[in-house]
Design a protein around this motif. Sequence first.
Motif, PDB file in Angstrom:
ATOM      1  N   LEU A   1     -20.341  -3.727 -17.795  1.00 31.71           N
ATOM      2  CA  LEU A   1     -20.411  -4.442 -16.532  1.00 31.71           C
ATOM      3  C   LEU A   1     -19.691  -3.688 -15.434  1.00 31.71           C
ATOM      4  CD1 LEU A   1     -21.338  -7.046 -15.102  1.00 31.71           C
ATOM      5  CD2 LEU A   1     -19.136  -8.067 -15.713  1.00 31.71           C
ATOM      6  N   ILE A   2     -18.504  -3.137 -15.748  1.00 24.41           N
ATOM      7  CA  ILE A   2     -17.723  -2.429 -14.739  1.00 24.41           C
ATOM      8  C   ILE A   2     -18.407  -1.131 -14.316  1.00 24.41           C
ATOM      9  CG2 ILE A   2     -15.519  -1.245 -14.356  1.00 24.41           C
ATOM     10  CD1 ILE A   2     -14.218  -3.309 -16.185  1.00 24.41           C
ATOM     11  N   SER A   3     -18.959  -0.426 -15.321  1.00 20.25           N
ATOM     12  CA  SER A   3     -19.554   0.872 -15.020  1.00 20.25           C
ATOM     13  C   SER A   3     -21.019   0.785 -14.633  1.00 20.25           C
ATOM     14  CB  SER A   3     -19.407   1.792 -16.239  1.00 20.25           C
ATOM     15  OG  SER A   3     -20.083   1.241 -17.360  1.00 20.25           O
ATOM     16  N   ALA A   4     -21.543  -0.440 -14.552  1.00 18.76           N
ATOM     17  CA  ALA A   4     -22.960  -0.598 -14.233  1.00 18.76           C
ATOM     18  C   ALA A   4     -23.271  -0.077 -12.841  1.00 18.76           C
ATOM     19  CB  ALA A   4     -23.341  -2.077 -14.340  1.00 18.76           C
ATOM     20  N   LYS A   5     -24.391   0.599 -12.754  1.00 21.52           N
ATOM     21  CA  LYS A   5     -24.832   1.127 -11.478  1.00 21.52           C
ATOM     22  C   LYS A   5     -26.093   0.409 -11.040  1.00 21.52           C
ATOM     23  CE  LYS A   5     -22.786   5.714 -12.120  1.00 21.52           C
ATOM     24  NZ  LYS A   5     -21.770   5.505 -11.082  1.00 21.52           N
ATOM     25  N   ASP A   6     -26.410   0.577  -9.772  1.00 19.90           N
ATOM     26  CA  ASP A   6     -27.586  -0.084  -9.225  1.00 19.90           C
ATOM     27  C   ASP A   6     -28.841   0.541  -9.835  1.00 19.90           C
ATOM     28  OD1 ASP A   6     -29.526  -1.295  -7.766  1.00 19.90           O
ATOM     29  OD2 ASP A   6     -28.788  -0.660  -5.810  1.00 19.90           O
ATOM     30  N   LEU A   7     -29.557  -0.241 -10.622  1.00 17.97           N
ATOM     31  CA  LEU A   7     -30.763   0.266 -11.262  1.00 17.97           C
ATOM     32  C   LEU A   7     -31.865   0.571 -10.267  1.00 17.97           C
ATOM     33  CD1 LEU A   7     -30.895  -2.123 -14.368  1.00 17.97           C
ATOM     34  CD2 LEU A   7     -29.968   0.202 -14.243  1.00 17.97           C
ATOM     35  N   TYR A   8     -31.740   0.022  -9.039  1.00 23.49           N
ATOM     36  CA  TYR A   8     -32.762   0.245  -8.023  1.00 23.49           C
ATOM     37  C   TYR A   8     -32.466   1.471  -7.157  1.00 23.49           C
ATOM     38  CZ  TYR A   8     -34.790  -4.346  -8.997  1.00 23.49           C
ATOM     39  OH  TYR A   8     -35.404  -5.415  -9.609  1.00 23.49           O
ATOM     40  N   PHE A   9     -31.325   2.117  -7.359  1.00 24.13           N
ATOM     41  CA  PHE A   9     -30.950   3.219  -6.483  1.00 24.13           C
ATOM     42  C   PHE A   9     -31.867   4.425  -6.697  1.00 24.13           C
ATOM     43  CE2 PHE A   9     -28.707   6.996  -5.116  1.00 24.13           C
ATOM     44  CZ  PHE A   9     -28.186   6.604  -3.890  1.00 24.13           C
ATOM     45  N   GLU A  10     -32.332   4.975  -5.562  1.00 23.45           N
ATOM     46  CA  GLU A  10     -33.156   6.176  -5.567  1.00 23.45           C
ATOM     47  C   GLU A  10     -32.662   7.093  -4.450  1.00 23.45           C
ATOM     48  OE1 GLU A  10     -35.365   6.997  -7.767  1.00 23.45           O
ATOM     49  OE2 GLU A  10     -35.349   5.062  -8.809  1.00 23.45           O
ATOM     50  N   ALA A  11     -32.711   8.393  -4.696  1.00 25.52           N
ATOM     51  CA  ALA A  11     -32.229   9.359  -3.707  1.00 25.52           C
ATOM     52  C   ALA A  11     -33.260  10.451  -3.486  1.00 25.52           C
ATOM     53  CB  ALA A  11     -30.907   9.971  -4.163  1.00 25.52           C
ATOM     54  N   THR A  12     -33.301  10.946  -2.264  1.00 26.30           N
ATOM     55  CA  THR A  12     -34.130  12.099  -1.926  1.00 26.30           C
ATOM     56  C   THR A  12     -33.252  13.115  -1.217  1.00 26.30           C
ATOM     57  OG1 THR A  12     -36.175  10.830  -1.725  1.00 26.30           O
ATOM     58  CG2 THR A  12     -36.084  12.935  -0.575  1.00 26.30           C
ATOM     59  N   CYS A  13     -33.149  14.305  -1.784  1.00 25.78           N
ATOM     60  CA  CYS A  13     -32.416  15.397  -1.160  1.00 25.78           C
ATOM     61  C   CYS A  13     -33.416  16.198  -0.326  1.00 25.78           C
ATOM     62  CB  CYS A  13     -31.769  16.285  -2.214  1.00 25.78           C
ATOM     63  SG  CYS A  13     -30.717  15.392  -3.380  1.00 25.78           S
ATOM     64  N   VAL A  14     -33.302  16.125   0.987  1.00 30.92           N
ATOM     65  CA  VAL A  14     -34.281  16.735   1.891  1.00 30.92           C
ATOM     66  C   VAL A  14     -33.951  18.211   2.067  1.00 30.92           C
ATOM     67  CG1 VAL A  14     -35.363  16.608   4.156  1.00 30.92           C
ATOM     68  CG2 VAL A  14     -34.534  14.514   3.047  1.00 30.92           C
TER      69      VAL A  14
ATOM     70  N   LEU B   1     -24.833   9.846  -3.455  1.00 30.16           N
ATOM     71  CA  LEU B   1     -25.398  10.982  -2.725  1.00 30.16           C
ATOM     72  C   LEU B   1     -24.521  12.219  -2.847  1.00 30.16           C
ATOM     73  CD1 LEU B   1     -26.785   9.258   0.502  1.00 30.16           C
ATOM     74  CD2 LEU B   1     -28.071  10.171  -1.443  1.00 30.16           C
ATOM     75  N   LYS B   2     -23.225  12.039  -2.925  1.00 25.29           N
ATOM     76  CA  LYS B   2     -22.336  13.185  -3.144  1.00 25.29           C
ATOM     77  C   LYS B   2     -22.646  13.876  -4.469  1.00 25.29           C
ATOM     78  CE  LYS B   2     -18.191  11.958  -0.471  1.00 25.29           C
ATOM     79  NZ  LYS B   2     -16.747  11.621  -0.564  1.00 25.29           N
ATOM     80  N   GLN B   3     -22.998  13.094  -5.478  1.00 30.74           N
ATOM     81  CA  GLN B   3     -23.289  13.656  -6.790  1.00 30.74           C
ATOM     82  C   GLN B   3     -24.704  14.239  -6.868  1.00 30.74           C
ATOM     83  OE1 GLN B   3     -22.486  10.770  -9.877  1.00 30.74           O
ATOM     84  NE2 GLN B   3     -20.487  10.228  -9.013  1.00 30.74           N
ATOM     85  N   ARG B   4     -25.653  13.535  -6.262  1.00 35.16           N
ATOM     86  CA  ARG B   4     -27.051  13.943  -6.416  1.00 35.16           C
ATOM     87  C   ARG B   4     -27.473  15.013  -5.408  1.00 35.16           C
ATOM     88  NH1 ARG B   4     -30.642   8.726  -8.260  1.00 35.16           N
ATOM     89  NH2 ARG B   4     -28.993   7.553  -9.342  1.00 35.16           N
ATOM     90  N   CYS B   5     -26.893  15.005  -4.214  1.00 39.04           N
ATOM     91  CA  CYS B   5     -27.275  15.976  -3.179  1.00 39.04           C
ATOM     92  C   CYS B   5     -26.020  16.641  -2.600  1.00 39.04           C
ATOM     93  CB  CYS B   5     -28.058  15.291  -2.077  1.00 39.04           C
ATOM     94  SG  CYS B   5     -29.467  14.299  -2.631  1.00 39.04           S
ATOM     95  N   PRO B   6     -25.245  17.347  -3.419  1.00 36.53           N
ATOM     96  CA  PRO B   6     -23.924  17.814  -2.971  1.00 36.53           C
ATOM     97  C   PRO B   6     -23.952  18.882  -1.884  1.00 36.53           C
ATOM     98  CG  PRO B   6     -24.467  18.740  -5.107  1.00 36.53           C
ATOM     99  CD  PRO B   6     -25.529  17.727  -4.806  1.00 36.53           C
ATOM    100  N   LYS B   7     -25.037  19.645  -1.768  1.00 38.12           N
ATOM    101  CA  LYS B   7     -25.064  20.751  -0.804  1.00 38.12           C
ATOM    102  C   LYS B   7     -26.149  20.601   0.264  1.00 38.12           C
ATOM    103  CE  LYS B   7     -21.879  22.649  -3.295  1.00 38.12           C
ATOM    104  NZ  LYS B   7     -20.468  22.623  -2.840  1.00 38.12           N
TER     105      LYS B   7
END
Length: 353
Positions: free
Chosen positions: A19-32, A102-108
């Motif tokens: 429960l504590i570590s649960a993340k948003d299952l709906y989260f999606e990211a696009t690195c442009v 976003l820091k983790q998925r699109c760091p640069k």
Amino acid sequence: MGSSELFLILLFSVFLITLISAKDLYFEATCVNNGNFTANSIYGTNLNLLFSQLSTTADFNYGFYNLSVGRSPDQVNAIGLCRGDQKEDVCRSCLNDSISELKQRCPKYKEAIGWSEFCTLHYSSQQLFGSMKSEPEQIFYNKYNASDVDGFNRALRPLLTNLRSRAAAGGPFLKYAADNTTGPTFLSVIYALEQCTPELSQKDCSDCLTTAMGKMDPYCTRSIGCRILQPSCNLRYETRPFFAVEGIPQPPPPLSLPSPPEGNGNGNRSNKTRIIIIVVVASVVGILSLVLCIWICLKLRKRREIIEKGDEMIKAESLQYDLATIRTATNNFSDENKLGEGGFGAVYKKLQK
């Protein structure tokens, strides 16, 4: 402690950790792919400062944030948008989680977009505020199809069209609309919401949502649920309730500005002419009224003088005598009764009876 009790404790611990570590299952990211930066660069420093400002800002502003840090070419611009039915605490938590993701998925990457269930976060080196963007997009649909596809779409399409109009007509604080409608069967209900970033014009919001609806085909036309995610707007529908309907503070209605006169400006000239005529007529009436008052006062004064003069004439005539009375009183103008002469002739004394 028995084995069953130990098992329950372990099971409860696993549940809490999940429960504590649960993340948003709906989260999606696009690195442009719009340029990169290094961690110690000015752009990277500005981006971290922007994230800090977004996390600590005291203003809720109905879940809309527009931030800029630095100067070109290292300026970072960001827009944060929370779903219109979410309260401040959920909104802030969602944006903070999006920053971490976003820091983790699109760091640069200089530009990235994160879509969560309750918020959207978009940052870029380009200007974002007031610019309608329908790409890049993310499209998700439920794997289950409607039992009556035609009937489902006959109920869904008018609902989405209505929500598009309502969301686009929202003011500069919130462009959000959510509602439900009866599905193809008596017991089925379709829930939907649509939202734009509120700084967009009504037309841009409507165009963005129209584009989103156009992307439903072929992915979502048979599905019982769909999400169309774009930088400036999004839509979603499900056959289960997923949005709040009460307790959300609503922004003030947009100010109703007076409609400009039609035509090429003749209306303004007509109004000015009408005002001038009214002023002139009022002035003339006022002058005539003043003259009339003066004339009436003079007439009343003259009449009063005539009346007063008439009173004096009546009084003078009451002192005159007829000739016979005078002859008798002066003994036929006898010299013995004569007292003297003046400017009007001889003066006689009156005989005593």
